[in-house]
Design an enzyme around this catalytic site. Structure first.
Site, short mmCIF file in Angstrom:
data_model
loop_
_atom_site.label_atom_id
_atom_site.label_comp_id
_atom_site.label_asym_id
_atom_site.label_seq_id
_atom_site.Cartn_x
_atom_site.Cartn_y
_atom_site.Cartn_z
N HIS A 202 -0.22 11.87 -11.22
CA HIS A 202 0.71 10.65 -11.18
C HIS A 202 0.33 9.65 -10.41
CE1 HIS A 202 3.98 13.54 -12.35
NE2 HIS A 202 4.81 12.59 -12.91
N HIS A 245 5.41 15.85 -5.28
CA HIS A 245 4.04 15.99 -4.83
C HIS A 245 4.15 15.94 -2.85
CE1 HIS A 245 1.03 16.52 -7.67
NE2 HIS A 245 1.62 15.47 -8.40
N ASP A 249 -0.99 14.64 -1.24
CA ASP A 249 -1.55 14.70 -2.58
C ASP A 249 -1.67 13.32 -3.05
OD1 ASP A 249 -1.19 17.46 -2.57
OD2 ASP A 249 0.56 17.47 -3.69
#
Length: 335
Positions: A202, A245, A249
């Protein structure tokens, strides 16, 4: 003496050819990542045995599961703004080349002016307006495919415990081929995948949109920078609060994406010649030769030649096709 680079003997691809072929290369990297996600999903530690890792972001922001949908909304808006920037750069390119403005809505001038009006902030960014839309497009997709290929390797190497989201009760992949296809078609949003934590996919998309709007959007209007920053911060908060996440990350993904994008500098040749080698041999998907382009007008190019006695000679020539000999010195210092 003229410095000769290793790419001086190579025929560089037209920008439009690069713009199309690097999209296909991105799709190939998504396909490779989709296969890697099958491995990560199978290797993920059992959530009943291994609990989520301690994370300061999780401690600071309370869990709000539905914010996962807000992340998708923010990504959609950021991607739309990036497409708007590229389209408006194309209109700015046409104006810079002395071409007529597009007027498809002659019956409704107001709509035509809003959609096809030329935006120019007047900001001196050091980036030429000519072909800026194609170069921005190429930088976006080359960065995207490189980072996704790297992510496919990283997510397979180390399996992290699932965060406190739906992956605590992971679904089994009963049809791997279908899951790969769904990953390719929906860019992951419609497929089953857990364990692909380090690093965030993302965030790659979010950061790329931020870079396009920060660097190129500012050539059009000042509003792109603050708007993109606010959307990015909201996206990062949503990712952490929804436990999609770990915080690391996001940080690692942000750093990798920014670094890769800046290494692939804005260049009138498009992608670096090394990357063009990946697509230069293709027998399909647009010609390898530059064709006559209605968006191009003859331009004067100054060539500086160092003579033996220290004198300088400046020659002007009309060129319809750009070729680069040695490093593009004018690009140093550009984003």
């Amino acid at each position: 003496m003229v410095l000769m680079g290793p790419h001086s003997a190579l025929r560089l691809l037209p920008l439009k050819t690069q713009a199309i072929r690097f999209v296909l290369l991105l799709l190939l990297s998504v396909l490779i990542l989709a296969v890697a996600l099958l491995v990560t999903n199978a290797r993920m530690p059992d959530p009943k045995v291994v609990r989520p890792l301690p994370d300061i972001g999780f401690e600071v922001f309370p869990k709000v599961g539905w914010l996962e949908h807000l992340t998708d909304v923010c990504i959609f808006i950021l991607n739309f703004l990036s497409l708007l920037v590229v389209f408006k750069l194309y209109l700015l390119h046409r104006q810079n080349e002395g071409l007529d403005e597009l007027q498809p809505f002659s019956c409704c001038p107001l709509i035509g002016k809003i959609i096809f009006g030329v935006w120019d902030s007047g900001r001196q960014s050091g980036i030429e307006k000519r072909d800026a839309h194609l170069i921005a497009w190429i930088r976006y997709f080359t960065t995207y495919f490189i980072v996704l290929l790297f992510r496919a390797i990283v997510v397979v190497m180390t399996s992290y415990p699932a965060t406190d989201n739906h992956c605590q009760n992971p679904m089994k992949i009963t049809n791997p081929v279908k899951n790969v296809i769904m990953t390719l078609v929906t860019f992951g949003s419609g497929s089953i995948h857990c364990g692909d934590l380090m690093f965030s996919g993302h965030t790659v998309s979010i950061t790329l949109s931020l870079l396009v709007q920060w660097i190129y959007g500012s050539m059009l209007h000042w509003v792109f920078r603050p708007a993109s920053v606010l959307l990015v911060l909201l996206s990062f908060y949503s990712i952490i609060a929804s436990r999609s996440h770990y915080t690391d990350d996001i940080l690692v993904s942000f750093y990798i994406t920014v670094t890769t994008f800046l290494v692939l500098r804005h260049s009138p040749d498009g992608a670096p010649w090394q990357l063009q080698l990946l697509i230069g041999w293709w027998p399909c998907c647009v010609s390898n030769e530059e064709t006559e382009d209605s968006d191009r007008n003859p331009t004067f190019v100054a060539v500086e030649v160092f003579l033996p006695h220290g004198d300088y000679q400046c020659a002007e020539r009309i060129s319809e096709e750009k070729t680069t000999v040695g490093p593009a010195c004018g690009n140093f210092g550009h984003w």
